[in-house]
Design an enzyme around this catalytic site. Structure first.
Site, mmCIF file in Angstrom:
data_model
loop_
_atom_site.group_PDB
_atom_site.id
_atom_site.type_symbol
_atom_site.label_atom_id
_atom_site.label_comp_id
_atom_site.label_asym_id
_atom_site.label_seq_id
_atom_site.Cartn_x
_atom_site.Cartn_y
_atom_site.Cartn_z
ATOM 1 N N SER A 183 0.821 -1.209 0.000
ATOM 2 C CA SER A 183 0.000 0.000 0.000
ATOM 3 C C SER A 183 0.863 1.272 0.000
ATOM 4 O O SER A 183 1.557 1.550 -0.960
ATOM 5 C CB SER A 183 -0.953 -0.039 1.195
ATOM 6 O OG SER A 183 -1.934 0.953 1.097
ATOM 7 N N LYS B 217 -0.750 -4.026 -3.321
ATOM 8 C CA LYS B 217 -2.038 -3.394 -2.964
ATOM 9 C C LYS B 217 -2.035 -1.987 -3.544
ATOM 10 O O LYS B 217 -1.469 -1.059 -2.975
ATOM 11 C CB LYS B 217 -2.244 -3.343 -1.452
ATOM 12 C CG LYS B 217 -3.582 -2.723 -1.047
ATOM 13 C CD LYS B 217 -3.770 -2.738 0.457
ATOM 14 C CE LYS B 217 -5.111 -2.112 0.850
ATOM 15 N NZ LYS B 217 -5.128 -0.652 0.689
ATOM 16 N N ASP C 64 10.269 4.555 -10.354
ATOM 17 C CA ASP C 64 9.924 5.206 -11.615
ATOM 18 C C ASP C 64 10.719 6.483 -11.843
ATOM 19 O O ASP C 64 11.062 6.810 -12.989
ATOM 20 C CB ASP C 64 8.428 5.528 -11.656
ATOM 21 C CG ASP C 64 7.575 4.303 -11.954
ATOM 22 O OD1 ASP C 64 8.131 3.193 -12.008
ATOM 23 O OD2 ASP C 64 6.351 4.458 -12.132
#
Length: 393
Positions: A294, A319, A305
């Site tokens: 999460s 999640k 990224d």
């Protein structure tokens, strides 16, 4: 008799409207019209319960059950109707303060209550509970037959009250009875210190994301005087997540200004959460594992990224959805999945997880050294230090 039956019928209709209005407060009329046949079935069930069920049942009991059933029918383990007690416990968890014994439960096996680790200086830690201990009973309640959230609720309570845990310790093949007295638990979510044996590397462990985690991190960085370190190991292993904005605040230390996460609702509308201008600008490595979930995946996904750090460990939990808490009446609430999140590269990681840049599995029987006190590092931390040394040499 006929008049009384009609009165009873309209009473039941009124009860059903009350049930439906709890969840469908804006669209009750359209919902009822579109599902008239199903509503008739629901009215009939309530009538039968009220008239023929052996035991007495209150209208409130039926409303509670119907409301919980509506949410359970979604088949989403993260969407939950919470009664007043459950809601209060969730608020305590988000705020990081509650009465309890100080145990973090593993997510790895939802059918078992496995101790991930006891929190430092809590009743569980003082009593000698260890990672891997399986809780089989809470007082007289069989803990193997109830959901994890129910078990956690049973272990919590007012400071000064007592609870007895029965645990099975696989390492010694023993079943132990552990009496505990609950205390006020203020869970520190950030731990930072010089890495033992590597005084120029800062080690920062974030155990969860509460409303105060970003502020805790700021305080730890200041206390450590982070400027004197050449590199950082950020440990997000076993971090089950938490508050979204706290994750964005933490990510702001490890990525430059720009997108951290995209929040996409059920109509495709996108909200961009961006980093503040707090980037530390130091070489760092992030440790992740199968229980990094999460909010911790939001931080890890942004770092991967944006290319600011190196992820080491194994694939994360996966999640990638967001829950919103809607307050209801009498202290109850609805925790409902309302959106999904995407990483800065618009990647949906739900049920997929995030692959680390460098995969390192712990050896069989090897325990992760969270907040190590000496140079006996686990395999993942050892690799993280090696990679960081290459970056800062």
């Amino acid at each position: 008799m006929q008049e009384r039956n009609w009165k009873d019928f309209f009473k039941q209709v009124g009860l059903i409207v009350g049930i439906v209005s709890i969840v469908f407060t804006v669209t009750v009329a359209g919902f009822v019209v579109a599902n008239l046949q199903d509503m008739g079935r629901l009215v009939r069930v309530v009538q039968l319960v009220k008239s023929d069920y052996l035991e007495k049942s209150s209208g409130n009991q039926l409303i509670e059950g119907a409301t919980r059933g509506i949410v359970d029918s979604l088949g989403d383990p993260y969407s939950v109707y919470m009664d007043a007690e459950e809601n209060a416990q969730l608020m305590e968890q988000i705020e990081g303060k509650f009465g309890g014994v100080g145990i973090i439960i593993s997510l790895k096996d939802p059918d078992k209550l496995v101790v991930l680790r006891p929190i430092k200086n809590t009743p569980a830690a003082k009593a000698g509970l260890e990672p891997g201990d399986v809780i089989t009973k809470i007082d007289d309640q069989d803990a193997t037959t109830i959901p994890q959230d129910k078990a956690v609720a049973l272990m919590r309570g007012d400071p000064g009250t007592k609870v007895n845990l029965t645990i099975y310790r696989d390492s010694t093949k023993q079943t132990l009875s552990v009496p505990l007295t609950r205390e006020a638990i203020a869970v520190p979510t950030v731990d930072g210190e010089a890495l033992p044996g590597n005084s120029d590397i800062a080690y920062i462990d974030i155990s969860q994301f509460s409303t105060n985690t970003a502020n805790e991190l700021a305080s730890v960085l200041k206390t450590m005087d982070i400027s004197k370190y050449k590199g950082i190991v950020l440990d997000l292993r076993y971090n089950h997540g938490g508050e979204l904005d706290a994750a964005v605040g933490v990510a702001s230390r490890f990525v430059q200004s720009g997108p951290v996460v995209y929040i996409v609702d059920n109509e495709g509308r996108t909200l961009t959460k961006s980093a503040e201008d707090n980037f530390l600008g130091k070489p760092f490595v992030v440790l992740v594992n199968e229980e990094s979930a999460s909010a911790s995946e939001i931080v890890a996904g942004a770092i991967k990224d944006r290319g600011t750090g190196t992820l080491v460990g194994v694939k994360t939990f996966g999640k990638g959805i967001v829950q919103t808490i809607f307050p209801l009446d009498t202290g109850t609430s609805l925790k409902l999945t309302t959106a999904k999140y995407l990483t800065p590269n618009k990647i949906d990681i739900h049920k997929k997880g995030i692959e680390p840049d460098v995969k390192v599995e712990l050896k069989k029987g090897e325990e992760a050294t969270i907040a190590p006190t000496d140079r006996k590092y686990d395999s993942q931390l050892t690799q993280a230090v090696q990679i960081l040394r290459e970056k800062i040499k």
